[in-house]
Design an enzyme around this catalytic site. Structure first.
Site, mmCIF file in Angstrom:
data_model
loop_
_atom_site.group_PDB
_atom_site.id
_atom_site.type_symbol
_atom_site.label_atom_id
_atom_site.label_comp_id
_atom_site.label_asym_id
_atom_site.label_seq_id
_atom_site.Cartn_x
_atom_site.Cartn_y
_atom_site.Cartn_z
ATOM 1 C CB CYS A 292 1.104 7.312 5.821
ATOM 2 S SG CYS A 292 1.791 7.702 4.200
ATOM 3 C CG ASP B 187 -4.362 10.660 7.507
ATOM 4 O OD1 ASP B 187 -3.218 10.201 7.279
ATOM 5 O OD2 ASP B 187 -4.661 11.278 8.546
ATOM 6 C CG HIS C 141 0.324 3.334 3.749
ATOM 7 N ND1 HIS C 141 -0.211 4.476 4.291
ATOM 8 C CD2 HIS C 141 0.308 2.396 4.735
ATOM 9 C CE1 HIS C 141 -0.548 4.246 5.546
ATOM 10 N NE2 HIS C 141 -0.238 2.996 5.843
#
EC number: 3.4.19.12
Length: 566
Positions: A224, A221, A329
């Site tokens: 991370c 979101d 990520h």
């Protein structure tokens, strides 16, 4: 001073290195150049800049982060990416470092493909020499990868003499992570899903097999990185907002150091990073390493960290481990065999994992106590069943013993009567004995305990105290029977005349004396407290009536004189 017009942008296939330098002086002073950036960013130098080697005028693209560690050169040299300043030049502002720059070690990847090592530029003008120090390094945007620099998108044209154009100024003044989202999305779309999944599976398996680490998936979101750090420090990724707030506050308190690594306005940068959906980069990693005083290790498809950020003070605390996936990520890498939650929060006398061990001990103790109580309860149940079984056995034995005693008494009575006893009297005695036996069996079935306690031969003390023998069934019936109105003073129950001595009751007086003695005794001695009075009276009256009729017939036979034959 004459300002020449802007130079038209060259075509895309033109080589800027072959263009002759335009005449005229450079601008007198550039805008403030930010220091060597680790969070990604442009050069930040305001006016047109000249590369002494290539002679190209214009802003240089960003460069990769410098390696950490001792650099070659004489003492006092800035860094190996800074060129010597000519004599008489005016040096720009130099960043003041309070701690090691947040960058990777010599072994880590310094930049992406095509990135060149940055260098300070020296511009020579008519009025003097102005040097702008601080071609900043980009290490990715809000979610830029560790050690990967991102080039700033530039305008089609190159800056001309007399300062950067408004278009150039607009593009070059962007924040450090301006190309994060478009570039990341383009890279993800270009990847093969099957290849990415296979690579992720190999990475996770390699970490688990070789290091024993487990990758915990974080929510994608935008937070991370902060979620991964929150999972390492607090044990809960939902506390990422607290980690982000503390990190931004730490950056603001140390703005004099960290602002040298950001090309945009530092306050604007901090305000943007305070948003929960804005990703973090190396600046935030270095800040959190110093804030929690724990090293931050970054793993990217390797069992060894590709980058490590150290705090100001060295200690033996477990590092914060994060994994970097698909260049966009972060996930949390945890060691299940060593607790690290709470380390770095400044808690005095805190021992990682001590709370879990204490909870486990309490749980084991509670479980053992519960098991012991359960076993004790089961033992009590078994003991109760055993006692009930013993009582039932005792009652059965007492009942059988009493019935056997009744049979023995009847047998003895038969032997005493002998063969001369009339059959009718024997039948009457047998019927009375059977009735008494049936009544006793019914009584023992209703109240075995009271029967066994009063009438059982297991209690000889009561009989010895009273000085009587256990009554036989015939005696009990005889005592309960009212005296016959036709019996004068002496009568026989079973036989007439000469058999009085063999009868259990010779006369009425001993029976009356025994009856008076029994009436003085407690009914519980014979187990009569549970009997129904109506049934007892009905049984006694029936037997008495039958015996009375028999006695009347006998008396009539004895009283009638024989007829006179004369």
């Amino acid at each position: 001073m004459t300002i020449l017009p802007k130079k038209k942008p060259p075509p895309p296939d033109a080589d800027p290195a072959n263009e002759p330098p335009p005449p005229g002086p450079l601008p007198p002073a550039p805008r403030r150049g930010a220091g060597v950036g680790v969070g990604g960013g442009g050069t930040g130098v305001g006016g047109g800049e000249r590369d002494r080697d290539s002679g190209v005028v214009g802003a240089r693209p960003r460069a990769s982060p410098p390696p950490q560690g001792p650099l070659p050169g004489p003492p006092g040299a800035l860094h190996r990416w800074a060129l010597a300043v000519p004599p008489g030049a005016v040096a720009g502002p130099r960043p003041q470092q309070a701690s090691p720059p947040p960058c990777g070690g010599p072994g880590g990847p310094g930049g992406g493909p095509g990135d060149a090592l940055g260098a300070t530029t020296a511009g020579v003008g008519a009025a003097g020499v102005v040097v702008g120090v601080g071609g900043t390094v980009g290490v990715g945007g809000c979610c830029s990868g560790p050690g990967h620099s991102k080039r700033r998108r530039q305008a089609p044209g190159v800056g001309a003499v007399g300062g950067a154009s408004p278009e150039r100024e607009e593009v070059g003044a962007g924040y450090n992570s301006e190309d994060e989202y478009e570039a990341a999305a383009a890279r993800i779309e270009a990847m093969d899903p099957a290849t990415v999944e296979q690579q992720e599976h190999w990475f996770e398996k390699a970490l688990r097999d070789k290091k024993g680490f487990i990758i915990k998936q974080m929510k994608e979101d935008g937070a991370c990185l902060f979620r991964a750090v929150a999972d390492q420090v607090y044990g809960d990724q939902d506390m990422h907002e607290v980690v982000r707030k503390h990190c931004m506050d730490y950056l603001m308190k140390n703005a004099d150091y960290f602002s040298n690594y950001v090309t945009e306005d530092f306050t604007t940068y901090i305000n943007r990073k305070r948003k929960n959906n804005c990703h973090g980069n190396h600046i935030e990693m270095q800040a959190m390493a110093e804030m929690y005083n724990r090293p931050v290790e970054v793993y990217q498809y390797s069992t060894e960290p590709i980058n490590t950020f150290h705090g100001i003070h060295q200690n033996e605390d477990e590092p914060i481990r994060v994994s970097y996936h698909r260049n966009i990520h972060y996930n949390s890498v945890v060691n299940p065999n060593k607790a690290t939650i709470g380390v770095g929060l400044g808690l005095p006398s805190f021992k990682p994992g001590f709370a879990e061990q204490s909870l486990m001990k309490n749980a084991i103790k509670t479980s053992e106590e519960s098991w012991i109580e359960q076993q004790m309860l089961e033992d009590k149940k078994r003991a109760t069943d055993w006692e009930a079984t013993n009582e039932a056995i005792e009652e059965q034995v007492a009942r059988e013993s009493y019935l056997q005693w009744l049979r023995d008494q009847e047998k003895q009575a038969r032997q005493v009567r002998g063969p001369s006893q009339p059959r009718k009297a024997s039948a009457t005695c047998s019927s009375a004995t059977a009735a008494a036996s049936s009544g006793l069996e019914e009584w023992t079935s209703r109240s075995p305990r009271q029967r066994s306690s009063a009438s059982s031969p297991e209690h000889p003390e009561l009989h010895a105290e009273l000085g009587i023998k256990p009554p036989s069934p015939g005696t009990v019936l005889a005592l309960a029977k009212p005296p016959s109105p036709c019996a004068p003073g002496t009568s026989s129950q079973f036989s007439a005349g000469g058999d009085r001595a063999t009868s259990p009751l010779v006369s009425l007086y001993p029976a009356l004396e025994c009856r008076a003695l029994i009436q003085q005794m407690s009914p519980s001695a014979f187990g009569l407290n549970d009997w129904d009075d109506d049934e007892i009276l009905a049984s006694v009256l029936a037997v008495s009536q039958q015996e009375y009729l028999d006695s009347m017939k006998k008396n009539k036979v004895h009283r009638e004189p024989p007829p006179d034959k004369s």
